[in-house]
Design a protein around this motif. Structure first.
Motif, PDB file in Angstrom:
ATOM      1  N   ILE A 158       1.757 -44.395   5.827  1.00  0.00           N
ATOM      2  CA  ILE A 158       1.966 -43.087   5.935  1.00  0.00           C
ATOM      3  C   ILE A 158       1.275 -42.476   4.543  1.00  0.00           C
ATOM      4  O   ILE A 158       0.993 -43.353   3.530  1.00  0.00           O
ATOM      5  CB  ILE A 158       3.438 -42.670   5.579  1.00  0.00           C
ATOM      6  CG1 ILE A 158       3.463 -41.187   6.190  1.00  0.00           C
ATOM      7  CG2 ILE A 158       4.047 -42.896   4.375  1.00  0.00           C
ATOM      8  CD1 ILE A 158       4.996 -40.736   6.180  1.00  0.00           C
ATOM      9  N   SER A 159       0.376 -41.482   4.735  1.00  0.00           N
ATOM     10  CA  SER A 159      -0.246 -40.761   3.732  1.00  0.00           C
ATOM     11  C   SER A 159       0.676 -40.336   2.641  1.00  0.00           C
ATOM     12  O   SER A 159       1.682 -39.811   3.174  1.00  0.00           O
ATOM     13  CB  SER A 159      -1.233 -39.942   4.362  1.00  0.00           C
ATOM     14  OG  SER A 159      -1.548 -39.028   3.571  1.00  0.00           O
ATOM     15  N   ASP A 161       0.367 -37.909   1.401  1.00  0.00           N
ATOM     16  CA  ASP A 161       0.512 -36.302   1.507  1.00  0.00           C
ATOM     17  C   ASP A 161       1.506 -35.841   2.401  1.00  0.00           C
ATOM     18  O   ASP A 161       1.925 -34.742   2.438  1.00  0.00           O
ATOM     19  CB  ASP A 161      -0.780 -35.927   2.364  1.00  0.00           C
ATOM     20  CG  ASP A 161      -1.778 -35.294   1.204  1.00  0.00           C
ATOM     21  OD1 ASP A 161      -1.484 -34.896   0.014  1.00  0.00           O
ATOM     22  OD2 ASP A 161      -2.867 -34.912   1.601  1.00  0.00           O
ATOM     23  N   ASP A 162       1.944 -36.843   3.429  1.00  0.00           N
ATOM     24  CA  ASP A 162       3.075 -36.419   4.401  1.00  0.00           C
ATOM     25  C   ASP A 162       4.484 -36.742   3.933  1.00  0.00           C
ATOM     26  O   ASP A 162       5.179 -36.548   4.604  1.00  0.00           O
ATOM     27  CB  ASP A 162       2.786 -37.555   5.457  1.00  0.00           C
ATOM     28  CG  ASP A 162       1.524 -36.864   6.250  1.00  0.00           C
ATOM     29  OD1 ASP A 162       1.039 -35.862   6.104  1.00  0.00           O
ATOM     30  OD2 ASP A 162       0.885 -37.777   7.057  1.00  0.00           O
ATOM     31  N   SER A 212       9.758 -37.913   6.240  1.00  0.00           N
ATOM     32  CA  SER A 212       8.512 -38.081   5.988  1.00  0.00           C
ATOM     33  C   SER A 212       7.793 -38.444   7.434  1.00  0.00           C
ATOM     34  O   SER A 212       6.752 -37.969   7.797  1.00  0.00           O
ATOM     35  CB  SER A 212       8.096 -39.202   4.929  1.00  0.00           C
ATOM     36  OG  SER A 212       8.861 -38.692   3.598  1.00  0.00           O
ATOM     37  N   GLN A 213       8.127 -39.477   7.948  1.00  0.00           N
ATOM     38  CA  GLN A 213       7.657 -39.979   9.192  1.00  0.00           C
ATOM     39  C   GLN A 213       7.720 -38.798  10.205  1.00  0.00           C
ATOM     40  O   GLN A 213       6.706 -38.628  10.883  1.00  0.00           O
ATOM     41  CB  GLN A 213       8.381 -41.200   9.741  1.00  0.00           C
ATOM     42  CG  GLN A 213       7.952 -41.645  11.023  1.00  0.00           C
ATOM     43  CD  GLN A 213       6.409 -42.201  10.991  1.00  0.00           C
ATOM     44  OE1 GLN A 213       5.847 -42.388   9.953  1.00  0.00           O
ATOM     45  NE2 GLN A 213       5.936 -42.569  12.225  1.00  0.00           N
ATOM     46  N   ASN A 215       7.596 -35.825   9.477  1.00  0.00           N
ATOM     47  CA  ASN A 215       6.431 -34.643   9.165  1.00  0.00           C
ATOM     48  C   ASN A 215       5.123 -35.132   9.669  1.00  0.00           C
ATOM     49  O   ASN A 215       4.552 -34.380   9.998  1.00  0.00           O
ATOM     50  CB  ASN A 215       6.407 -34.805   7.527  1.00  0.00           C
ATOM     51  CG  ASN A 215       5.693 -33.574   6.917  1.00  0.00           C
ATOM     52  OD1 ASN A 215       5.810 -32.516   7.528  1.00  0.00           O
ATOM     53  ND2 ASN A 215       5.367 -33.782   5.546  1.00  0.00           N
ATOM     54  N   ARG A 216       4.906 -36.623   9.706  1.00  0.00           N
ATOM     55  CA  ARG A 216       3.550 -37.238  10.053  1.00  0.00           C
ATOM     56  C   ARG A 216       3.601 -36.944  11.447  1.00  0.00           C
ATOM     57  O   ARG A 216       2.449 -36.507  11.993  1.00  0.00           O
ATOM     58  CB  ARG A 216       3.501 -38.585   9.577  1.00  0.00           C
ATOM     59  CG  ARG A 216       2.490 -39.400  10.198  1.00  0.00           C
ATOM     60  CD  ARG A 216       2.713 -40.827   9.918  1.00  0.00           C
ATOM     61  NE  ARG A 216       1.978 -41.813  10.523  1.00  0.00           N
ATOM     62  CZ  ARG A 216       0.749 -42.380  10.411  1.00  0.00           C
ATOM     63  NH1 ARG A 216       0.232 -42.005   9.118  1.00  0.00           N
ATOM     64  NH2 ARG A 216       0.189 -43.249  11.142  1.00  0.00           N
ATOM     65  N   LYS A 219       2.427 -33.368  12.387  1.00  0.00           N
ATOM     66  CA  LYS A 219       1.080 -33.141  12.111  1.00  0.00           C
ATOM     67  C   LYS A 219       0.266 -33.888  13.058  1.00  0.00           C
ATOM     68  O   LYS A 219      -0.844 -33.293  13.342  1.00  0.00           O
ATOM     69  CB  LYS A 219       0.817 -33.628  10.747  1.00  0.00           C
ATOM     70  CG  LYS A 219       1.219 -32.901   9.377  1.00  0.00           C
ATOM     71  CD  LYS A 219       0.734 -33.415   8.217  1.00  0.00           C
ATOM     72  CE  LYS A 219       1.441 -32.817   6.920  1.00  0.00           C
ATOM     73  NZ  LYS A 219       0.958 -33.118   5.704  1.00  0.00           N
TER      74      LYS A 219
END
Ligand SMILES: Cc1ncc(COP(=O)(O)O)c(C=O)c1O
Ligand SMILES: N[C@@H](CCOP(=O)(O)O)C(=O)O
Length: 527
Positions: A158-159, A161-162, A212-213, A215-216, A219
């Motif tokens: 994961i980045s 950023d995410d 977070s995942q 969120n990714r 996106k």
């Protein structure tokens, strides 16, 4: 359970205190270094950043992390992870990308997140110990989180950023000196306070990873409109907080009248869509599973193995806090049974990757009113039967059909583990005893302490065994149970350690009388 406030406590008055400004926090003098890009990205210069996270050049901690990564690549670059069927044999080839929305294997079994262990093994154990230690106590994004400080072992791809994080984890490991000595004749007893956390329970550790995942995925334009869970209170609190922080809709299914007020108000305040459903947790769990297979709602319960990747970091953190020495025992209260496996997985990864040379023995503690794992264990692991869980003060573990039963059994069998149970009276007494030594624990931690009492009394756990009890939620979420106990207001319970306030007339003589009586009852060498 009684939920009415006792008259003993009605005399307590709330005073509204007008907050006074404590100074302009933006002008704090604490500085942290961040990396500033130059035309030559291999050259780094530091610039001062205030503790609010914004540098004097207007660079926030996400920006700083981005620049840091460009100039100083972190070791997650070649690491990967994927879903595989839980406990599948070596010949199994079924696997899924973490970017897929999948919770079950083809055969309907559980999934597990499998890391590329060969790639992780390219670094020696000492490398990982040093890397994780170097990140503690910093605000570098995202490593200031106790979960993301182990990012390479959690979600390597994961980045940063995410990531949606409240810098959860890094909870204190408390030496329960007086409780251990006084009640258990133990000198090396510790309580891992996972409930001293952003939303007041260990669920934050898993939820930062799951949200977070999501969120990714959003996106990436994956069809995830919202995130949903069934909950006994803590999962919903964590889900709603992390979703609110990322601007993602959250939907929570709660069993009506079965969770504490403090827990109920959390998702309400965080703007979740809250359904209060006339069933128990297991009924809510069944419904959310059906609903998430029909609607673009991502499932946030621990059936989703992503959650456990965050929760396992508490185990790594315990080792880290002991300077990578392995405790003898870790006692964990169990309900839906994801967490006991998460602890096992964290400890096991540390052993497999050479950070430590053994793992602790695990104890899973259940309320006797909600004890399907205990009954299974007592049957010699012969037959698992889901039960209808009865009401318990440990309301967050009132679960009769735990989704992670197979994971829990695996964890216990592979750690020479034990399962214990606690009656209502035992768990409430244990909670009161712990509180009387300066803690303020939740009833679930009372369940874990009861298991410890029993194992100590039987001589299974020795007086100098290093033992960690995992405290899973903040006691302030469960004040009503403490009020009932200290008011002697619980049917069929002696409340042996109740400490009710004493009503006394407002004159000097009366106050002197009660104080003299009190002081006379105390010996100077109480401890
Ligand atoms: C406070 C608390 N303690 C313990 C547990 C048990 O964790 P698990 O469901 O992972 O067994 C839960 C949730 O179930 C909880 O909310
Ligand atoms: N105690 C949990 C029950 C659900 O557990 P989960 O780990 O599967 O989400 C809660 O707080 O809801």
């Amino acid at each position: 359970m009684s939920t009415s406030s006792s008259s003993l406590f009605q005399s307590a008055h709330l005073h509204l205190i007008t907050a006074k400004p404590v100074g302009d926090r933006r002008r704090t003098t604490h500085f942290i270094p961040t990396i500033k890009a130059s035309s030559d990205s291999s050259k780094q210069t530091t610039t001062k950043t205030t503790s609010t996270g914004s540098s004097s050049k207007g660079c926030n901690i996400r920006d700083s992390a981005r620049l840091l990564n460009l100039s100083n690549p972190q070791p997650d670059q070649n690491l990967t992870a994927k879903y595989v069927p839980f406990n599948a044999g070596p010949t199994c080839t079924e696997s899924y990308s973490l970017d897929e929305v999948v919770y079950r294997s083809q055969s309907g079994g559980l999934l597990d997140v499998q890391h590329d262990m060969d790639a992780l093994k390219a670094f020696p154990g000492s490398y990982w110990r040093n890397l994780f230690d170097s990140r503690v106590g910093k605000t570098t994004w995202p490593y200031g989180s106790g979960v993301w400080s182990k990012k390479e072992w959690v979600l390597p791809e994961i980045s940063s950023d995410d990531i949606v994080s409240a810098f959860e984890g890094n909870s204190n490991l408390f030496w329960a000196e007086r409780f251990g000595k006084h009640f258990l004749s133990m000198n090396d007893l510790w309580v891992k306070h996972c409930g001293i956390s952003h939303t007041g329970s260990f669920k934050d550790l898993g939820m930062t990873v799951l949200v977070s995942q999501v969120n990714r995925l959003r996106k990436m334009n994956k069809p995830v409109v919202g995130v949903g869970c069934a909950s006994t209170g803590d999962t919903s609190a964590a889900l709603s907080a992390y979703c609110a922080s990322a601007g993602i809709p959250s939907i929570v299914f709660l069993p009506a009248n079965k969770i504490s007020m403090a827990q109920l108000v959390q998702p309400i305040a965080n703007g979740a869509f809250v359904l209060s459903i006339d069933t128990d947790f297991d009924g809510c769990m069944q419904l959310i599973r059906e609903i998430t297979s029909e609607l673009p709602i991502y499932l946030a319960n621990s059936l989703n193995s992503l959650r456990l990747e965050g929760q396992k970091t508490a185990a790594i953190e315990i080792l880290q806090q002991f300077d990578w020495e392995v405790p003898d025992w870790v006692v964990v209260p169990g309900g839906n049974l994801g967490n006991i496996y998460a602890f096992y997985k964290g400890f096991h990864m540390c052993k497999e990757l050479g950070l430590v040379d053994r793992i602790p023995r695990l104890v899973c503690a259940q309320s006797a009113n909600a004890n399907p794992l205990y009954l299974y264990y007592k049957s010699g692991w012969k037959e698992f039967k889901p039960i209808r869980a009865n009401s318990t003060f440990a309301s967050a573990i009132q679960i009769g059909d735990p989704v992670s039963i197979d994971r829990a059994v695996y964890a216990l069998k592979n750690s020479d583990g034990i399962v214990e149970e606690a009656t209502e009276e035992e768990l409430m007494d244990a909670m009161a005893q712990a509180d009387s030594t300066g803690m303020f624990i939740c009833p679930h931690t009372g369940v874990a302490l009861t298991a410890l009492f029993k194992l100590r009394n039987r001589g299974v756990i020795g007086p100098s065994d290093r033992t960690v009890v995992v405290s899973t939620a903040h006691g302030l979420k469960f004040t009503q149970s403490k009020i009932d106990y200290h008011s002697n207001n619980i049917k069929d319970m002696a409340c042996r350690f109740a400490n009710p306030p004493v009503s006394v007339k407002a004159d000097f003589g009366s106050v002197m009388d009660v104080l003299k009586k009190y002081l006379g009852s105390k010996t100077p060498n109480f401890d």
